[in-house]
Each structure stands twice: as C-alpha cells, then as structure tokens.
Design a protein around this motif. Structure first.
Motif, mmCIF file in Angstrom:
data_model
loop_
_atom_site.group_PDB
_atom_site.id
_atom_site.type_symbol
_atom_site.label_atom_id
_atom_site.label_comp_id
_atom_site.label_asym_id
_atom_site.label_seq_id
_atom_site.Cartn_x
_atom_site.Cartn_y
_atom_site.Cartn_z
ATOM 1 N N ALA A 90 37.622 40.271 31.835
ATOM 2 C CA ALA A 90 37.343 40.265 33.119
ATOM 3 C C ALA A 90 37.535 41.586 33.651
ATOM 4 C CB ALA A 90 38.430 39.058 33.793
ATOM 5 N N GLU A 91 38.696 42.381 33.348
ATOM 6 C CA GLU A 91 38.747 43.519 33.977
ATOM 7 C C GLU A 91 37.874 44.553 33.575
ATOM 8 O OE1 GLU A 91 43.023 45.731 34.170
ATOM 9 O OE2 GLU A 91 42.114 46.967 32.630
ATOM 10 N N TYR A 92 37.322 44.490 32.377
ATOM 11 C CA TYR A 92 36.447 45.223 31.943
ATOM 12 C C TYR A 92 35.044 45.189 32.475
ATOM 13 C CZ TYR A 92 32.582 46.856 28.653
ATOM 14 O OH TYR A 92 31.471 47.500 28.112
ATOM 15 N N GLY A 104 34.714 44.507 35.743
ATOM 16 C CA GLY A 104 35.102 44.847 36.926
ATOM 17 C C GLY A 104 35.994 44.059 37.976
ATOM 18 N N ARG A 105 36.718 43.039 37.113
ATOM 19 C CA ARG A 105 37.288 42.231 38.215
ATOM 20 C C ARG A 105 38.747 42.230 37.551
ATOM 21 N NH1 ARG A 105 34.817 37.872 40.866
ATOM 22 N NH2 ARG A 105 36.974 37.870 41.810
ATOM 23 N N ARG A 106 39.617 43.591 38.195
ATOM 24 C CA ARG A 106 40.782 43.791 37.762
ATOM 25 C C ARG A 106 41.594 42.696 38.495
ATOM 26 N NH1 ARG A 106 44.371 49.155 39.174
ATOM 27 N NH2 ARG A 106 46.530 48.080 38.567
ATOM 28 N N ASP A 107 41.182 42.287 39.836
ATOM 29 C CA ASP A 107 41.980 41.078 40.578
ATOM 30 C C ASP A 107 41.988 40.096 39.608
ATOM 31 O OD1 ASP A 107 38.952 40.847 40.566
ATOM 32 O OD2 ASP A 107 39.523 39.641 42.311
ATOM 33 N N LEU A 108 41.201 39.631 38.601
ATOM 34 C CA LEU A 108 41.301 38.288 37.934
ATOM 35 C C LEU A 108 42.284 38.875 36.581
ATOM 36 C CD1 LEU A 108 37.722 37.094 38.052
ATOM 37 C CD2 LEU A 108 39.614 36.562 39.323
ATOM 38 N N VAL A 148 38.954 27.626 31.701
ATOM 39 C CA VAL A 148 37.361 28.109 31.176
ATOM 40 C C VAL A 148 37.193 29.385 32.191
ATOM 41 C CG1 VAL A 148 34.878 27.536 31.340
ATOM 42 C CG2 VAL A 148 36.513 25.967 30.735
ATOM 43 N N MET A 149 36.826 30.506 31.438
ATOM 44 C CA MET A 149 36.072 31.643 32.297
ATOM 45 C C MET A 149 34.259 31.526 31.921
ATOM 46 S SD MET A 149 36.576 35.644 32.417
ATOM 47 C CE MET A 149 36.005 35.889 30.459
ATOM 48 N N GLN A 150 33.672 31.320 32.979
ATOM 49 C CA GLN A 150 32.188 31.536 32.733
ATOM 50 C C GLN A 150 31.670 32.846 33.021
ATOM 51 O OE1 GLN A 150 31.707 27.903 35.644
ATOM 52 N NE2 GLN A 150 29.656 27.843 34.421
ATOM 53 N N LEU A 151 30.833 33.345 32.218
ATOM 54 C CA LEU A 151 30.252 34.791 32.572
ATOM 55 C C LEU A 151 28.765 34.750 32.173
ATOM 56 C CD1 LEU A 151 31.455 37.404 29.876
ATOM 57 C CD2 LEU A 151 32.642 35.121 29.933
ATOM 58 N N ALA A 200 28.049 41.978 32.912
ATOM 59 C CA ALA A 200 28.187 40.591 32.694
ATOM 60 C C ALA A 200 28.680 40.219 34.387
ATOM 61 C CB ALA A 200 29.089 40.019 31.936
ATOM 62 N N ASP A 201 28.288 39.143 34.742
ATOM 63 C CA ASP A 201 28.825 38.401 36.068
ATOM 64 C C ASP A 201 29.550 37.604 35.688
ATOM 65 O OD1 ASP A 201 26.919 40.060 37.718
ATOM 66 O OD2 ASP A 201 25.384 38.821 37.202
ATOM 67 N N ILE A 202 31.004 37.485 36.309
ATOM 68 C CA ILE A 202 31.896 36.485 36.046
ATOM 69 C C ILE A 202 31.490 35.150 37.174
ATOM 70 C CG2 ILE A 202 34.400 35.709 36.121
ATOM 71 C CD1 ILE A 202 34.782 38.560 34.975
ATOM 72 N N ILE A 203 31.480 33.978 36.459
ATOM 73 C CA ILE A 203 31.014 33.111 37.729
ATOM 74 C C ILE A 203 32.243 32.213 38.036
ATOM 75 C CG2 ILE A 203 29.229 31.167 37.916
ATOM 76 C CD1 ILE A 203 27.851 33.798 37.278
ATOM 77 N N ASN A 204 32.932 32.037 37.285
ATOM 78 C CA ASN A 204 34.141 31.373 37.097
ATOM 79 C C ASN A 204 35.524 31.862 36.454
ATOM 80 O OD1 ASN A 204 35.562 28.966 38.216
ATOM 81 N ND2 ASN A 204 34.465 27.498 37.250
ATOM 82 N N PHE A 205 36.692 31.576 36.994
ATOM 83 C CA PHE A 205 37.820 32.002 36.138
ATOM 84 C C PHE A 205 38.928 31.374 36.035
ATOM 85 C CE2 PHE A 205 41.457 34.724 35.481
ATOM 86 C CZ PHE A 205 41.168 35.658 34.324
#
Length: 222
Positions: free
Chosen positions: A181-183, A185-189, A199-202, A210-215
C-alpha cells in the motif's frame, strides 16, 4: 492492461495470538484463524477467480484453501505458491515478543513506540524495514530494497500469466500488504494494522502502478 487482485491477509496464527513477530517463520493457524479463512471465503464466494495464489508459507496456503472451499464461482481448490509474496523477513526478531522488538527499534531511533503502527506512522514502512535490518545482529532481516525487489518480481509474474480484467486471489501477510500500500502511494494506509482475513483490492497495471480500491476490509460481501 490491469488485473484485479483480491489480496487477503492469512488467518490468525499462534504467533499472532501471542503478539510475536513472525516473518518467514511459520506458526499454525488457531481455531479463530481457520474461521478467518472460511469467513473471507464466504465474503468472496461469488467472485470468479482466474487465478488463485498464496505465499509459500503454511499459514497463507491453508487460509487460501479455506477461502477457495467456500468459493462458488471458481474451480481452484489449492493456490499456486509464490514465495515472492512472503512476509518480510524479520531475521533475528522472528518469534520475538513485540515489546522487545519495539524497545530495540526505539533504541536505534532514539524514540519510544507503543506498537509497530506507531513506528510506521512516525517514519515510514520503508524506514521501519531498514532500521530492523540495521538492528539485526545476524544480518538476516530484509531491508526495504530487498523486500521490494521480490514483490515487484511477483507482480510481474502475475501480469505475465494473466489477461486484462482477470480476477486474482492472493493470500499474503500483514506487513507485506501494508508495504505494498505504501509503495503504491498510500502511506496513510500502511500505518493501519491489517486484520486477519481482511481484503485489500488493487487494480494492478504494472509493477510500479496500481490503484488501491479497498483496504483492510473484513465485512464486505464482494
């Protein structure tokens, strides 16, 4: 081209229950951990998977089997094992109580941490991996560069074996999921501790996009 990955954290293990760092070491699933797998499978029961994968660690393999046992749309019963999606190698800290690891990391960073998420929030997942590798007296723990190299290889492997729009089940590990998730672009996650069976959806386009849809989703019926 992009593929849709449903990345699931394995069920609870005895090391999870005892709050010990686990890494490449393996501990069996608890009874709750078995149910984590079946519960994830119930929520993913109506997803047609074009591929089913797990890391090659037993806790991930077994969780994937429990998920697939409850899936009504796919023909897989066993996952293909991909070592690239193992947990971070914690080296000398594997099997060690979380409190002891945090004390050691705190000494290196000249800081105090209440939990591993605290380390990531104040610094980053990449920095947390690097300081753990630096603090390991046996030089076995992975740094971020080594970790990322194998994960990117794993993503390329998936892209090379699948077609645009394919749905992929991938059972992996908590720190691996957070670092990915951080890689992307979602360091917040990455600062969020991933629940067993969540589940994490990407949507993966390349090993760098990659786009992270769900975390950290432990409730949605997909």
């Amino acid at each position: 081209m992009s593929v849709h990955i449903y990345m699931v954290r394995h069920g609870e293990t005895y090391f999870n229950f005892l709050h010990r760092f686990q890494g490449w070491s393996d501990a069996p699933l608890t009874e709750k951990g078995i149910q984590d797998g079946y519960h994830a499978g119930t929520r993913l029961a109506n997803v047609h998977f074009d591929g089913a994968y797990s890391s090659d660690l037993t806790r991930a393999i077994h969780t994937a089997r429990y998920i697939l046992a409850n899936n009504t749309k796919s023909d897989f019963s066993d996952p293909t094992q991909l070592p690239d999606f193992r947990e971070e190698n914690f080296g000398a800290f594997e099997g060690v109580s979380g409190e002891i690891v945090l004390t050691t990391l705190g000494a290196y960073k000249k800081d105090q941490f209440s939990n591993f998420s605290d380390v990531i929030t104040r610094y980053s997942m990449a920095d947390a991996m690097n300081v753990m590798a630096e603090a390991d007296p046996f030089n076995l723990a992975e740094n971020h560069e080594a970790f990322l190299k194998r994960v990117k290889h794993g993503f390329n492997d998936l892209l090379n074996h699948h077609h645009d729009g394919d749905n992929i089940l991938l059972v992996s590990h908590g720190t691996t999921i957070r670092a990915i998730a951080e890689y992307f672009g979602r360091r917040d996650l990455s600062a969020i501790s991933v629940t067993n069976g969540a589940v994490m959806q990407l949507d993966l386009s390349t090993d760098e996009q990659a786009d992270i849809i769900n975390f950290n989703d432990g409730t949605t019926v997909f």
